[in-house]
Design a protein around this motif. Structure first.
Motif, PDB file in Angstrom:
ATOM      1  N   ALA A 115      42.395 -14.755 -40.029  1.00 49.32           N
ATOM      2  CA  ALA A 115      42.007 -14.551 -38.621  1.00 49.32           C
ATOM      3  C   ALA A 115      43.175 -14.011 -37.791  1.00 49.32           C
ATOM      4  N   GLY A 166      46.031  -9.082 -37.611  1.00 51.71           N
ATOM      5  CA  GLY A 166      46.860  -8.927 -38.810  1.00 51.71           C
ATOM      6  C   GLY A 166      46.066  -9.110 -40.093  1.00 51.71           C
ATOM      7  N   THR A 216      56.244  -9.151 -40.200  1.00 51.40           N
ATOM      8  CA  THR A 216      56.251  -7.773 -40.719  1.00 51.40           C
ATOM      9  C   THR A 216      57.447  -7.484 -41.623  1.00 51.40           C
ATOM     10  N   ALA A 250      47.494 -12.911 -37.114  1.00 49.05           N
ATOM     11  CA  ALA A 250      48.782 -13.590 -37.050  1.00 49.05           C
ATOM     12  C   ALA A 250      48.589 -14.930 -36.350  1.00 49.05           C
ATOM     13  N   ASP A 251      49.474 -15.878 -36.662  1.00 52.93           N
ATOM     14  CA  ASP A 251      49.339 -17.229 -36.102  1.00 52.93           C
ATOM     15  C   ASP A 251      49.678 -17.218 -34.613  1.00 52.93           C
ATOM     16  N   ILE A 252      48.660 -17.392 -33.812  1.00 55.60           N
ATOM     17  CA  ILE A 252      48.830 -17.302 -32.352  1.00 55.60           C
ATOM     18  C   ILE A 252      49.665 -18.475 -31.832  1.00 55.60           C
ATOM     19  N   LYS A 307      35.133 -18.510 -45.162  1.00 53.85           N
ATOM     20  CA  LYS A 307      35.050 -18.347 -43.703  1.00 53.85           C
ATOM     21  C   LYS A 307      35.993 -17.277 -43.181  1.00 53.85           C
ATOM     22  N   LYS A 341      42.919 -24.689 -42.423  1.00 54.31           N
ATOM     23  CA  LYS A 341      42.746 -25.272 -41.078  1.00 54.31           C
ATOM     24  C   LYS A 341      42.980 -24.246 -39.984  1.00 54.31           C
TER      25      LYS A 341
HETATM   26  C1  HXC Z   1      46.288 -19.583 -35.151  1.00 52.62           C
HETATM   27  C2  HXC Z   1      44.032 -19.833 -35.441  1.00 52.62           C
HETATM   28  C3  HXC Z   1      43.856 -18.425 -35.442  1.00 52.62           C
HETATM   29  C4  HXC Z   1      45.030 -17.628 -35.292  1.00 52.62           C
HETATM   30  C5  HXC Z   1      41.928 -19.348 -35.694  1.00 52.62           C
HETATM   31  N1  HXC Z   1      42.814 -20.344 -35.605  1.00 52.62           N
HETATM   32  N2  HXC Z   1      42.537 -18.150 -35.596  1.00 52.62           N
HETATM   33  N3  HXC Z   1      45.235 -20.397 -35.305  1.00 52.62           N
HETATM   34  N4  HXC Z   1      46.212 -18.235 -35.140  1.00 52.62           N
HETATM   35  N5  HXC Z   1      44.978 -16.273 -35.319  1.00 52.62           N
HETATM   36  C6  HXC Z   1      42.552 -21.785 -35.660  1.00 52.62           C
HETATM   37  C7  HXC Z   1      41.871 -22.268 -34.392  1.00 52.62           C
HETATM   38  O1  HXC Z   1      42.802 -22.484 -33.369  1.00 52.62           O
HETATM   39  C8  HXC Z   1      41.235 -23.546 -34.871  1.00 52.62           C
HETATM   40  O2  HXC Z   1      42.221 -24.543 -34.966  1.00 52.62           O
HETATM   41  C9  HXC Z   1      40.815 -23.209 -36.304  1.00 52.62           C
HETATM   42  O3  HXC Z   1      41.619 -22.073 -36.690  1.00 52.62           O
HETATM   43  C10 HXC Z   1      39.364 -22.786 -36.396  1.00 52.62           C
HETATM   44  O4  HXC Z   1      39.135 -21.764 -35.456  1.00 52.62           O
HETATM   45  P1  HXC Z   1      37.958 -21.827 -34.358  1.00 52.62           P
HETATM   46  O5  HXC Z   1      38.345 -20.929 -33.250  1.00 52.62           O
HETATM   47  O6  HXC Z   1      37.655 -23.238 -33.995  1.00 52.62           O
HETATM   48  O7  HXC Z   1      36.756 -21.248 -35.192  1.00 52.62           O
HETATM   49  P2  HXC Z   1      35.533 -20.377 -34.672  1.00 52.62           P
HETATM   50  O8  HXC Z   1      34.976 -20.967 -33.407  1.00 52.62           O
HETATM   51  O9  HXC Z   1      34.632 -20.255 -35.837  1.00 52.62           O
HETATM   52  O10 HXC Z   1      36.131 -18.953 -34.291  1.00 52.62           O
HETATM   53  C11 HXC Z   1      36.705 -18.182 -35.289  1.00 52.62           C
HETATM   54  C12 HXC Z   1      37.464 -16.992 -34.648  1.00 52.62           C
HETATM   55  C13 HXC Z   1      38.498 -17.523 -33.621  1.00 52.62           C
HETATM   56  C14 HXC Z   1      36.485 -16.038 -33.949  1.00 52.62           C
HETATM   57  C15 HXC Z   1      38.151 -16.234 -35.783  1.00 52.62           C
HETATM   58  O11 HXC Z   1      39.270 -18.559 -34.266  1.00 52.62           O
HETATM   59  C16 HXC Z   1      39.448 -16.501 -33.102  1.00 52.62           C
HETATM   60  O12 HXC Z   1      39.103 -15.688 -32.251  1.00 52.62           O
HETATM   61  N6  HXC Z   1      40.677 -16.499 -33.611  1.00 52.62           N
HETATM   62  C17 HXC Z   1      41.729 -15.624 -33.141  1.00 52.62           C
HETATM   63  C18 HXC Z   1      41.538 -14.233 -33.699  1.00 52.62           C
HETATM   64  C19 HXC Z   1      42.602 -13.288 -33.181  1.00 52.62           C
HETATM   65  O13 HXC Z   1      42.798 -13.112 -31.989  1.00 52.62           O
HETATM   66  N7  HXC Z   1      43.332 -12.651 -34.110  1.00 52.62           N
HETATM   67  C20 HXC Z   1      44.407 -11.722 -33.777  1.00 52.62           C
HETATM   68  C21 HXC Z   1      45.726 -12.450 -33.656  1.00 52.62           C
HETATM   69  S1  HXC Z   1      47.013 -11.366 -33.140  1.00 52.62           S
HETATM   70  P3  HXC Z   1      41.943 -26.018 -34.374  1.00 52.62           P
HETATM   71  O14 HXC Z   1      43.249 -26.711 -34.601  1.00 52.62           O
HETATM   72  O15 HXC Z   1      41.543 -25.857 -32.961  1.00 52.62           O
HETATM   73  O16 HXC Z   1      40.831 -26.544 -35.245  1.00 52.62           O
HETATM   74  C22 HXC Z   1      47.482 -10.567 -34.526  1.00 52.62           C
HETATM   75  C23 HXC Z   1      48.652  -9.653 -34.352  1.00 52.62           C
HETATM   76  C24 HXC Z   1      49.137  -9.135 -35.664  1.00 52.62           C
HETATM   77  O17 HXC Z   1      46.933 -10.719 -35.555  1.00 52.62           O
HETATM   78  C25 HXC Z   1      50.524  -8.599 -35.478  1.00 52.62           C
HETATM   79  C26 HXC Z   1      51.133  -8.054 -36.743  1.00 52.62           C
HETATM   80  C27 HXC Z   1      52.567  -7.643 -36.604  1.00 52.62           C
END
Ligand code: HXC
Length: 258
Positions: free
Chosen positions: A63, A109, A85, A65-67, A59, A23
């Motif tokens: 995607a 991440g 980490t 870390a959990d934002i 899919k 999800k």
């Molecule tokens: C929490 C996330 C998530 C994330 C997606 N979801 N990515 N939840 N943390 N990183 C959730 C969405 O909120 C949504 O929940 C469901 O997954 C489906 O995502 P959608 O956005 O509806 O799907 P889509 O339109 O297909 O877009 C996919 C996507 C987009 C392009 C991947 O979700 C996105 O940009 N995600 C964030 C990617 C990101 O910024 N990653 C870096 C995070 S920072 P609901 O409940 O609405 O259905 C990081 C730092 C690492 O990683 C640090 C390490 C120390």
């Protein structure tokens, strides 16, 4: 062992770990990372296994870390809690090769986790990126460090500064992934590679992994010295005797991991 955020299974000599928070597109949180670390160490300790594959869903590999968790954090929460980490380096401690089989999104991440693995096999649907900049943060688990070593300064800067994604073909051209395969063949290809590795001499495989990783941690001459010592030490193994004997006898080797 049963986990909440990952699924594990063994296929012959291969341990498979599937990230499983569908999800949230396999967004990484502390619990998932703890489970991943435990599963990796358990597979590493299992003498019946010779290689590990980490994968996600069609899919998303992950995607990032959990934002939703990070959004509420302040400096001390992240610093004291070592958000996701704390056991990030576990993959490096694992002596068996770890293959990332990536389909869909490997972002932030997720991309960093894939880069921690020994190599990445990508489905043609894979998309890699470090979009942290768009969230007002820098990458925190190797995006600015492993990515430039894997691709180039130019490509790493481009991805980290613009937050854009690159597709599987671009990732292969840039050297981030070892091969690109049709999405419906991803696990077949990853498992075939893993089985090939698992059938080799496991001590030798561990030495190769260690030695290639040295290339990123040392000067060239230190690395060459290290490799040479590994090479000499192979001649103390029964598997070297068997491997060369099998070649001369025109038969497949039967390595005993000795
Ligand atoms: C929490 C996330 C998530 C994330 C997606 N979801 N990515 N939840 N943390 N990183 C959730 C969405 O909120 C949504 O929940 C469901 O997954 C489906 O995502 P959608 O956005 O509806 O799907 P889509 O339109 O297909 O877009 C996919 C996507 C987009 C392009 C991947 O979700 C996105 O940009 N995600 C964030 C990617 C990101 O910024 N990653 C870096 C995070 S920072 P609901 O409940 O609405 O259905 C990081 C730092 C690492 O990683 C640090 C390490 C120390």
């Amino acid at each position: 062992m049963s986990y909440e955020n990952i699924l594990t299974e063994t296929q012959g000599k291969v341990g498979v770990i599937r990230l499983n928070r569908p999800k949230a597109l396999n967004a990484l949180n502390d619990q998932l990372m703890t489970e991943l670390g435990e599963a990796l160490l358990a597979f590493d300790a299992d003498e019946a296994l010779g290689c590990i594959v980490i994968t996600g869903s069609e899919k998303a590999f992950a995607a990032g870390a959990d934002i939703t968790v990070m959004a509420g954090y302040n400096y001390m929460d992240v610093f004291k809690g070592e958000f996701i980490t704390r056991n990030w380096e576990t993959i490096r401690r694992v002596r068996k090769p770890v293959i990332a089989a990536v389909a869909g999104y490997a972002l932030g991440g997720g991309c960093e986790l894939a880069m921690m693995c020994d190599f990445i096999i990508a489905a043609d649907t894979a998309k890699f990126g470090q979009p942290e900049v768009k969230l007002g943060i820098v990458p925190g688990a190797g995006g600015t460090q492993r990515l430039p070593r894997a691709v180039s300064k130019a490509k790493a800067m481009d991805l980290c500064l613009t937050g854009r994604m690159m597709d599987a073909q671009e990732a292969e051209r840039a050297g981030l992934v070892s091969r690109v395969v049709a999405a419906d063949k991803l696990m077949d290809e990853a498992l075939a590679a893993a089985i090939t590795i698992a059938d080799m001499s496991q001590p030798v495989v561990a030495m190769i992994k260690d030695s290639v990783n040295r290339a990123y941690e040392s000067t060239l001459s230190e690395g060459i010295k290290y490799e040479r010592a590994m090479f000499y030490s192979c001649f103390a193994t029964e598997d070297q005797t068997e491997g060369m004997k099998a070649f001369m006898e025109k038969r497949p080797p039967n390595f005993k991991n000795q």
